[in-house]
Design a protein around this motif. Structure first.
Motif, short mmCIF file in Angstrom:
data_model
loop_
_atom_site.label_atom_id
_atom_site.label_comp_id
_atom_site.label_asym_id
_atom_site.label_seq_id
_atom_site.Cartn_x
_atom_site.Cartn_y
_atom_site.Cartn_z
N ALA A 307 0.85 -1.19 0.00
CA ALA A 307 0.00 0.00 0.00
C ALA A 307 0.88 1.24 0.00
O ALA A 307 2.02 1.22 0.47
CB ALA A 307 -0.93 0.00 1.22
N GLN A 308 0.37 2.32 -0.53
CA GLN A 308 1.12 3.57 -0.54
C GLN A 308 0.85 4.39 0.72
O GLN A 308 1.64 5.25 1.08
CB GLN A 308 0.73 4.39 -1.78
CG GLN A 308 1.13 3.72 -3.09
CD GLN A 308 0.69 4.52 -4.30
OE1 GLN A 308 -0.25 5.31 -4.23
NE2 GLN A 308 1.36 4.33 -5.42
N PHE A 309 -0.23 4.10 1.38
CA PHE A 309 -0.64 4.86 2.54
C PHE A 309 -0.07 4.22 3.81
O PHE A 309 -0.26 3.03 4.06
CB PHE A 309 -2.16 4.92 2.59
CG PHE A 309 -2.70 5.80 3.68
CD1 PHE A 309 -2.10 7.01 3.98
CD2 PHE A 309 -3.81 5.42 4.41
CE1 PHE A 309 -2.59 7.82 4.98
CE2 PHE A 309 -4.32 6.22 5.40
CZ PHE A 309 -3.71 7.43 5.69
N GLY A 310 0.65 5.01 4.59
CA GLY A 310 1.38 4.50 5.74
C GLY A 310 0.52 3.82 6.78
O GLY A 310 0.92 2.81 7.36
N LEU A 311 -0.67 4.36 7.05
CA LEU A 311 -1.52 3.75 8.09
C LEU A 311 -1.96 2.35 7.67
O LEU A 311 -2.01 1.44 8.51
CB LEU A 311 -2.75 4.62 8.35
CG LEU A 311 -3.66 4.12 9.47
CD1 LEU A 311 -2.92 4.13 10.81
CD2 LEU A 311 -4.92 4.96 9.57
N ILE A 777 -6.33 9.82 -0.82
CA ILE A 777 -5.25 8.84 -0.76
C ILE A 777 -5.76 7.50 -0.23
O ILE A 777 -5.49 6.43 -0.78
CB ILE A 777 -4.10 9.35 0.12
CG1 ILE A 777 -3.41 10.55 -0.55
CG2 ILE A 777 -3.07 8.25 0.36
CD1 ILE A 777 -2.41 11.25 0.34
N SER A 778 -6.52 7.55 0.86
CA SER A 778 -7.00 6.32 1.49
C SER A 778 -7.98 5.59 0.58
O SER A 778 -7.97 4.36 0.50
CB SER A 778 -7.66 6.62 2.84
OG SER A 778 -8.76 7.50 2.69
N ARG A 779 -8.84 6.34 -0.11
CA ARG A 779 -9.81 5.68 -1.00
C ARG A 779 -9.09 4.99 -2.16
O ARG A 779 -9.39 3.85 -2.50
CB ARG A 779 -10.81 6.70 -1.54
CG ARG A 779 -11.84 6.07 -2.47
CD ARG A 779 -12.75 7.08 -3.12
NE ARG A 779 -13.63 7.71 -2.15
CZ ARG A 779 -13.57 8.99 -1.79
NH1 ARG A 779 -12.64 9.76 -2.33
NH2 ARG A 779 -14.41 9.50 -0.92
N ASN A 780 -8.15 5.69 -2.78
CA ASN A 780 -7.43 5.10 -3.91
C ASN A 780 -6.61 3.89 -3.48
O ASN A 780 -6.54 2.88 -4.18
CB ASN A 780 -6.52 6.16 -4.56
CG ASN A 780 -7.31 7.29 -5.19
OD1 ASN A 780 -8.48 7.12 -5.53
ND2 ASN A 780 -6.69 8.45 -5.32
N ASP A 781 -5.98 4.01 -2.31
CA ASP A 781 -5.16 2.90 -1.84
C ASP A 781 -6.01 1.71 -1.42
O ASP A 781 -5.57 0.55 -1.53
CB ASP A 781 -4.29 3.36 -0.67
CG ASP A 781 -2.89 2.78 -0.73
OD1 ASP A 781 -2.49 2.32 -1.82
OD2 ASP A 781 -2.19 2.79 0.29
#
Length: 971
Positions: A307-311, A777-781
């Motif tokens: 994933a690109q999003f750290g969380l 960001i979260s939706r795309n990831d």
């Protein structure tokens, strides 16, 4: 191979136990502490190239020495208004904190006492609340910052009686969030262990057996924590969710695997009462299922690392835990079973096997799914599909809602929200750069225009910038204020013009009244002839001066000066005439003429004085000035005619009288025009400065100390970078705030286009801007990573089942179950409990865990289905699989649901929603989908279940049957 490993394990069982204990001790003592790392890790996880991060870096250029990375806000309030004693206490506190600057992580202290000209920023309009803003050198999660917050909180004691002091801001809120998470984690651990222990007691009916899974998972968890903490040194992200998911998933999935092993071991032990042989058969049958079940969980959480999003990436640590738990389950659990032997199940006696037996409920569901598969599917879809419509994807980004409302940071935030407005604590920051310095009147005017444009947007309370440091326009620099000053000057100018017009009118009347006795002056006027010619030339100069008034009022003043000189000269000549003919002094008409001449001189003098006030308006009044010039020209002609002969003096005076009347009328027109200009300016001023795009910054204003201080605060020394603070009148976490962010960005860029600010670049930062980025960001990831997870699980299922179609409908059932689950969860929390939306990360983690763990139940069922299958025997195979594995699935679901139910007691809103979603999803999937939907689909697909491996599956099944294997799961 399996037999050899198990027999080797039997010989080294005590060594295996000691090794696991030793590894756990080394991990606990030698590896980093995961909780400390999580505590010091920034939780924002916004990519480094995102707009908000770039904007933050740009704004650091303004004053690197004063740039802060986090803050704390001291919120002092008194219900009936702050007293002088309160203010003295606050001043002392500000001085005390200022003395600590550069110590304890404190980098700046801002208050009404340090910045008196900006006191309105720190004191509420109702007088009940005052703020002191403390900036820290490091980020809010840094240990030094957290220690500084702790010390700051302790120093707030001793406030005046009756007042209230709270500490809020990014650092205190982060500290309280971490505190809530840690306390919730402790609750989760205790509740999880308690729930698992109770469930295991019920399942095994033994006080001994439950401690085998607990010891296995407990040691695995300790080792995993150390390994995950160590992995963070190599770039693995962690968050407050990492430990919570580790506890829930390791205890949930790990217990399920242990139950499979222990229950199968109990059944095999009853066959020949030989612990080693029983374990060999157990590992030969159940081991494969455990490995594949753990593989799906491992694959799902491992792929999160992409994933690109750290969380989202922070959940990748669970994959490490799954591997450790799987190894422990295949080594430590068997070793403990061998050590304890039949005592594992004390006080129960192992006589005739154990197993789960055949479930009548699951047998009935199997019969229904085989006889009426289409009806089962239709009814299920008709009943459950409407629930998916309840899932509208409403999300909440309110971090404050995650924290206990009784904590100080939340109370302080609410007090600021009440006294200053929702957006005061977390404004939207704009970083504006230019390729040329913005420290110029033209650029600052453009900055003011942009500030005013943003300030007019709905949802914006005020805009603070270099040109409006307190959030309001600087009145002395607005067109409105300048119009008011101009209006006063025009009033004075109009008064002077009116006086001149009155003088000319009076002179004209007096000259006309004396024309009856003009014959007596014939001789004297002859003497004046030469002088009258000079007067004519002077009057022509006056006319020329008035005509050119549009180009410069200085010429008008010069012409009037010359007219005054000529009039004085005429008076002197008249005096000379009277001295030469003293007898004329006795003539009343001559005396009257002398008075009129003096009146004329005084009138021209008044005209000269009044004209000085008219200078700035003459450019617009050329038509009226022309009339005055014509009238004075007629006066010059009349004097010339008088100089030509005494006989024509009367006619000349008549023309002079007419000229004076025209002059008076012209000046009256001037006065009327000035009045209209003044009325127009007053009308514009009354409409307010917001209607006036003009804004003027005199050069001298730039050097004023108060303006220099505002520039230093909001603009870099080279003028290439400036910042604006946008205070919203809505909650910065709300959906309305997210919509405003786009409007602010667009308005700034549009208003700065084609202005004195060269090549403007606009970037937004702040809580609302970051949330806006997180939303996309979260939706795309989610879409990207969710696809990876589904593909990975599909591959594992295809390898296990040797089928393409079966994994497809299993994944479809998981997806449908997810949508139904989220519809129910959103209905509960949003529609029933009134929350604005589900926590923004809840839907992702519910999807991940339901798919990763729910597929385990499919593996339990489908692995047995594959084992029982014979060509042409789809119905029998599925019925057999359901009746023998139904109890296993229910037990596993209860265990897993229990561990995630513990999350609901953590006190963290996101974990509450995730826990509720997983419990609901697991209950639905383990009953409705495993009991009806998947079996119905398997019956409908029929022989194609094993496409394209049908022949190989049949052969494998016959071979297994020939060997007499009768596994609970797997083969």
């Amino acid at each position: 191979m399996i037999e050899w490993l198990v027999r080797g394990l039997a010989r080294t069982k005590w060594l295996v136990l000691i090794a696991w204990v030793a590894i756990t001790a080394v991990s606990f003592l030698g590896l980093p502490d995961l909780q400390s790392i999580v505590r010091e890790t920034e939780q924002k996880f916004v990519p480094s190239d995102s707009e908000s991060v770039v904007a933050k870096e740009i704004m650091e250029r303004i004053d690197p020495e004063q740039t802060t990375r986090s803050n704390a806000i001291i919120v002092f309030s008194r219900e009936k208004g702050i007293t002088s004693e309160d203010q003295q206490w606050l001043k002392n506190k500000a001085d005390e904190l200022k003395s600590l600057k550069d110590n304890d992580g404190i980098k700046s202290v801002q208050s009404a006492y340090e910045m008196p000209e900006m006191a309105a920023k720190f004191r509420s309009a109702d007088g009940t609340t005052e703020l002191i803003i403390v900036g820290f050198q490091r980020a809010e999660n840094d240990a030094a910052t957290q220690e500084a917050v702790e010390s700051l909180g302790e120093s707030l004691g001793g406030a005046p009686e009756g007042s209230s002091v709270a500490l809020t801001g990014s650092a205190p809120i982060s500290k309280d969030f971490q505190k809530s998470s840690e306390e919730g984690l402790k609750k989760t651990e205790l509740l999880t262990v308690g729930l698992v222990l109770v469930i295991l007691f019920i399942v095994f009916r033994s006080p001994v057996a439950p401690f085998i899974p607990l010891l296995t998972i407990g040691l695995s968890l300790i080792i995993t924590r150390g390994l995950v903490a160590l992995a963070t040194e190599y770039g693995m992200p962690v968050s407050s969710f990492t430990e919570s998911f580790l506890i829930a998933i390791l205890f949930g999935a790990g217990t399920d695997y242990c139950i499979l092993l222990i229950q199968r071991y109990r059944e095999e032990l009853s066959v020949d009462n030989n612990p080693v042989e029983a374990l060999v058969r157990t590992m030969r049958t159940v081991g494969k299922t455990v490995i594949f079940s753990a593989s799906t969980v491992f694959v799902a959480f491992f792929l999160i690392g992409f994933a690109q999003f750290g969380l989202y990436q922070s959940a990748v640590g669970v994959s490490i835990g799954v591997v450790v738990t799987l190894i422990a389950g295949l080594t430590l659990t068997p070793a403990l079973l061998l050590i304890l032997g039949r005592a594992t199940f004390w006080p129960s006696k192992i006589n005739s096997g154990g197993g789960h037996g055949e479930s009548k409920l699951w047998s009935a569901m199997a019969s229904l799914a085989s006889r009426r598969p289409v009806a089962v599917l239709l009814v299920t879809v008709i009943l459950l599909a409407p629930l998916t419509l309840l899932f509208e994807g409403k999300r909440s980004f309110d971090d404050i809602a995650e924290i206990d409302p009784g904590l100080g940071s939340v109370q302080g935030f609410r007090q600021v929200e009440q006294s200053f407005g929702s957006g005061e604590v977390f404004p939207v920051s704009i970083a504006l750069t230019s390729s040329e310095s913005m420290r110029s009147p033209e650029a600052l005017a453009a900055l003011e225009f942009a500030s005013a444009s943003v300030a007019r947007l709905d949802g914006v309370k005020e805009v603070r910038s270099a040109v409006r440091p307190l959030g309001e326009q600087l009145n002395e620099l607005t067109v409105q204020d300048q119009l008011s000053k101009t209006s006063a000057a025009i009033e004075e100018m109009k008064s002077g013009v009116d006086k001149v017009a009155d003088g000319l009118t009076t002179a004209s009347s007096e000259i006309a009244a004396g024309q009856g006795d003009i014959d007596k002056l014939t001789g004297g006027l002859q003497v004046m002839s030469d002088k009258t010619k000079e007067a004519k030339n002077g009057l022509h100069k006056i006319h020329g001066g008035l005509v050119s008034a549009a180009k410069g009022t200085d010429q008008i003043a010069g012409g009037l000066s010359q007219s005054a000189d000529v009039a004085a000269s005429m008076a002197a000549d008249l005096q000379g005439l009277l001295q030469a003919h003293p007898e004329l002094m006795q003539d009343k008409n001559v005396q009257m003429l002398l008075g009129k001449q003096q009146g004329l001189t005084e009138g021209l003098s008044q005209l000269k004085k009044g004209t000085a006030g008219v200078q700035s308006g003459f450019k617009q009044l050329n038509p009226s000035i022309a009339k005055v010039a014509d009238g004075l020209g007629q006066l010059a002609d009349g004097q010339s005619q008088a100089a030509a002969g005494a006989e024509e003096l009367k006619g000349g005076l008549n023309e002079l009288t007419g000229g004076l009347k025209d002059g008076a009328k012209g000046l009256t027109d001037i006065s009327s025009g000035l009045g209209q200009v003044n009325d127009a300016q007053k009308s514009i001023a009354d409409k307010g400065g917001s209607q006036i795009p003009g804004w003027y910054m005199p050069e001298e204003a730039l050097s004023r100390p108060e303006f220099q201080q505002a520039l230093a605060f909001y603009m870099s020394e080279d003028g290439l970078t400036t910042r604006l603070e946008i205070v919203l009148d809505v909650n910065p976490y709300s959906g309305d705030a997210l919509l405003i962010v786009d409007k602010i960005r667009d308005t700034m860029r549009q208003s700065l286009a084609n202005t004195a600010i060269v090549d403007p670049q606009v970037s937004l930062s702040g809580t609302s801007a970051q949330i806006h980025e997180l939303k996309d960001i979260s939706r795309n990831d989610f879409t990207r990573t969710g696809t990876f997870v589904l593909v990975g699980i599909f591959i594992v299922l295809m390898l296990l089942l040797r089928s393409v179609l079966a994994p497809i409908y299993v994944l479809l059932s998981l997806g449908f179950n997810y949508l139904v689950t989220m519809g129910i969860v959103e209905f509960i929390f949003v529609d029933l409990l009134g929350e604005p939306g589900l926590s923004w990360s809840a839907s992702f983690f519910v999807f991940l865990i339901i798919v990763a763990l729910g597929v385990d139940y499919s593996i339990f069922l489908m692995a047995r289905f594959k084992e029982e299958y014979r060509p042409g025997g789809i119905t029998y195979a599925m019925s057999r699989a359901m009746t023998t594995t139904g109890g296993v699935i229910i037990s596993a679901a209860v265990i897993m649901g229990g561990t995630f139910a513990a999350l609901m007691m953590s006190g963290v809103n996101t974990l509450l929603q995730i826990g509720a979603g997983i419990v609901i999803g697991l209950i639905l999937y383990s009953t409705v989908f495993m009991g009806l939907v998947v079996p119905a689909l398997a019956n409908l697909v029929g022989e194609a279940n094993w496409w394209p491996y049908r022949k190989q599956k049949a052969a494998a099944g016959q071979e297994s049957q020939a060997k007499g294997a009768d596994p609970v799961l797997g083969g």
